[in-house]
Scaffold this motif. Structure first.
Motif, PDB file in Angstrom:
ATOM      1  N   GLY A 180       0.798  -1.220   0.000  1.00  0.00           N
ATOM      2  CA  GLY A 180       0.000   0.000   0.000  1.00  0.00           C
ATOM      3  C   GLY A 180       0.829   1.268   0.000  1.00  0.00           C
ATOM      4  O   GLY A 180       0.538   2.207  -0.743  1.00  0.00           O
ATOM      5  N   LYS A 181       1.859   1.313   0.808  1.00  0.00           N
ATOM      6  CA  LYS A 181       2.707   2.506   0.871  1.00  0.00           C
ATOM      7  C   LYS A 181       3.376   2.760  -0.475  1.00  0.00           C
ATOM      8  O   LYS A 181       3.443   3.895  -0.940  1.00  0.00           O
ATOM      9  N   SER A 182       3.827   1.711  -1.112  1.00  0.00           N
ATOM     10  CA  SER A 182       4.467   1.858  -2.423  1.00  0.00           C
ATOM     11  C   SER A 182       3.472   2.295  -3.485  1.00  0.00           C
ATOM     12  O   SER A 182       3.817   3.080  -4.374  1.00  0.00           O
ATOM     13  N   LEU A 183       2.234   1.816  -3.409  1.00  0.00           N
ATOM     14  CA  LEU A 183       1.201   2.270  -4.343  1.00  0.00           C
ATOM     15  C   LEU A 183       0.971   3.769  -4.202  1.00  0.00           C
ATOM     16  O   LEU A 183       0.874   4.489  -5.191  1.00  0.00           O
ATOM     17  N   VAL A 184       0.895   4.238  -2.968  1.00  0.00           N
ATOM     18  CA  VAL A 184       0.676   5.662  -2.726  1.00  0.00           C
ATOM     19  C   VAL A 184       1.879   6.474  -3.199  1.00  0.00           C
ATOM     20  O   VAL A 184       1.729   7.531  -3.817  1.00  0.00           O
ATOM     21  N   MET A 185       3.083   5.985  -2.948  1.00  0.00           N
ATOM     22  CA  MET A 185       4.286   6.701  -3.381  1.00  0.00           C
ATOM     23  C   MET A 185       4.351   6.791  -4.908  1.00  0.00           C
ATOM     24  O   MET A 185       4.692   7.833  -5.452  1.00  0.00           O
ATOM     25  N   LEU A 186       4.006   5.711  -5.590  1.00  0.00           N
ATOM     26  CA  LEU A 186       3.998   5.737  -7.055  1.00  0.00           C
ATOM     27  C   LEU A 186       2.916   6.682  -7.567  1.00  0.00           C
ATOM     28  O   LEU A 186       3.137   7.447  -8.506  1.00  0.00           O
ATOM     29  N   ALA A 187       1.763   6.676  -6.924  1.00  0.00           N
ATOM     30  CA  ALA A 187       0.669   7.568  -7.319  1.00  0.00           C
ATOM     31  C   ALA A 187       1.054   9.038  -7.167  1.00  0.00           C
ATOM     32  O   ALA A 187       0.548   9.890  -7.890  1.00  0.00           O
TER      33      ALA A 187
ATOM     34  N   TRP B 195     -11.998  -0.257  -0.916  1.00  0.00           N
ATOM     35  CA  TRP B 195     -10.835  -1.116  -0.672  1.00  0.00           C
ATOM     36  C   TRP B 195      -9.634  -0.342  -0.160  1.00  0.00           C
ATOM     37  O   TRP B 195      -8.929  -0.812   0.720  1.00  0.00           O
ATOM     38  N   ASN B 196      -9.384   0.862  -0.669  1.00  0.00           N
ATOM     39  CA  ASN B 196      -8.229   1.628  -0.187  1.00  0.00           C
ATOM     40  C   ASN B 196      -8.428   2.055   1.265  1.00  0.00           C
ATOM     41  O   ASN B 196      -7.483   2.083   2.048  1.00  0.00           O
ATOM     42  N   LYS B 197      -9.645   2.348   1.652  1.00  0.00           N
ATOM     43  CA  LYS B 197      -9.914   2.714   3.049  1.00  0.00           C
ATOM     44  C   LYS B 197      -9.803   1.503   3.961  1.00  0.00           C
ATOM     45  O   LYS B 197      -9.319   1.607   5.085  1.00  0.00           O
ATOM     46  N   LEU B 198     -10.238   0.349   3.494  1.00  0.00           N
ATOM     47  CA  LEU B 198     -10.080  -0.880   4.269  1.00  0.00           C
ATOM     48  C   LEU B 198      -8.598  -1.157   4.513  1.00  0.00           C
ATOM     49  O   LEU B 198      -8.179  -1.449   5.629  1.00  0.00           O
ATOM     50  N   TYR B 199      -7.799  -1.030   3.467  1.00  0.00           N
ATOM     51  CA  TYR B 199      -6.357  -1.247   3.588  1.00  0.00           C
ATOM     52  C   TYR B 199      -5.740  -0.261   4.571  1.00  0.00           C
ATOM     53  O   TYR B 199      -4.967  -0.643   5.466  1.00  0.00           O
ATOM     54  N   ALA B 200      -6.116   1.000   4.443  1.00  0.00           N
ATOM     55  CA  ALA B 200      -5.562   2.040   5.318  1.00  0.00           C
ATOM     56  C   ALA B 200      -5.964   1.827   6.774  1.00  0.00           C
ATOM     57  O   ALA B 200      -5.147   2.008   7.675  1.00  0.00           O
ATOM     58  N   THR B 201      -7.206   1.443   7.038  1.00  0.00           N
ATOM     59  CA  THR B 201      -7.630   1.239   8.423  1.00  0.00           C
ATOM     60  C   THR B 201      -6.962   0.015   9.036  1.00  0.00           C
ATOM     61  O   THR B 201      -6.748  -0.030  10.235  1.00  0.00           O
ATOM     62  N   THR B 202      -6.618  -0.948   8.204  1.00  0.00           N
ATOM     63  CA  THR B 202      -5.959  -2.156   8.717  1.00  0.00           C
ATOM     64  C   THR B 202      -4.482  -1.937   8.993  1.00  0.00           C
ATOM     65  O   THR B 202      -3.969  -2.357  10.018  1.00  0.00           O
ATOM     66  N   PHE B 203      -3.806  -1.229   8.098  1.00  0.00           N
ATOM     67  CA  PHE B 203      -2.365  -1.061   8.221  1.00  0.00           C
ATOM     68  C   PHE B 203      -1.946   0.320   8.687  1.00  0.00           C
ATOM     69  O   PHE B 203      -0.770   0.638   8.705  1.00  0.00           O
ATOM     70  N   GLY B 204      -2.877   1.150   9.052  1.00  0.00           N
ATOM     71  CA  GLY B 204      -2.552   2.503   9.483  1.00  0.00           C
ATOM     72  C   GLY B 204      -2.478   3.432   8.300  1.00  0.00           C
ATOM     73  O   GLY B 204      -2.707   3.047   7.157  1.00  0.00           O
ATOM     74  N   LYS B 205      -2.149   4.664   8.567  1.00  0.00           N
ATOM     75  CA  LYS B 205      -2.067   5.657   7.507  1.00  0.00           C
ATOM     76  C   LYS B 205      -0.990   5.250   6.514  1.00  0.00           C
ATOM     77  O   LYS B 205       0.148   4.974   6.911  1.00  0.00           O
ATOM     78  N   ILE B 206      -1.337   5.203   5.243  1.00  0.00           N
ATOM     79  CA  ILE B 206      -0.390   4.728   4.233  1.00  0.00           C
ATOM     80  C   ILE B 206       0.175   5.838   3.371  1.00  0.00           C
ATOM     81  O   ILE B 206       0.987   5.596   2.516  1.00  0.00           O
ATOM     82  N   SER B 207      -0.251   7.070   3.572  1.00  0.00           N
ATOM     83  CA  SER B 207       0.307   8.140   2.747  1.00  0.00           C
ATOM     84  C   SER B 207       1.275   8.990   3.547  1.00  0.00           C
ATOM     85  O   SER B 207       1.459   8.834   4.698  1.00  0.00           O
TER      86      SER B 207
END
Length: 66
Positions: A11-18, A54-66
């Motif tokens: 997730g963090k890498s997806l946000v960084m690439l975005a 799905w992105n909010k589910l991922y973020a709530t599970t793994f913490g803030k990803i951006s």
């Protein structure tokens, strides 16, 4: 091609690439990318019972990803 490459990113890498340009942001922030990452990383959540995007589910599970 980038969608296939993105399947290997967390997730963090997806946000960084975005964050690199508008084109990547549009591609990387699609629900299909986050659904794939969530199903892979969240160890089999039932897609029929997901109430969040799905992105909010991922973020709530793994913490803030951006």
């Amino acid at each position: 091609m980038w969608i296939e490459i993105a399947k290997y990113l967390d997730g963090k890498s997806l946000v960084m690439l975005a964050a690199t340009c508008h084109w990547f942001k549009r591609i990387m922030m699609e629900e299909c990318e986050w659904k794939y990452a969530s199903l892979r990383d969240l160890q089999d959540p039932d897609p029929r019972k997901v109430a969040l995007e799905w992105n909010k589910l991922y973020a709530t599970t793994f913490g803030k990803i951006s």
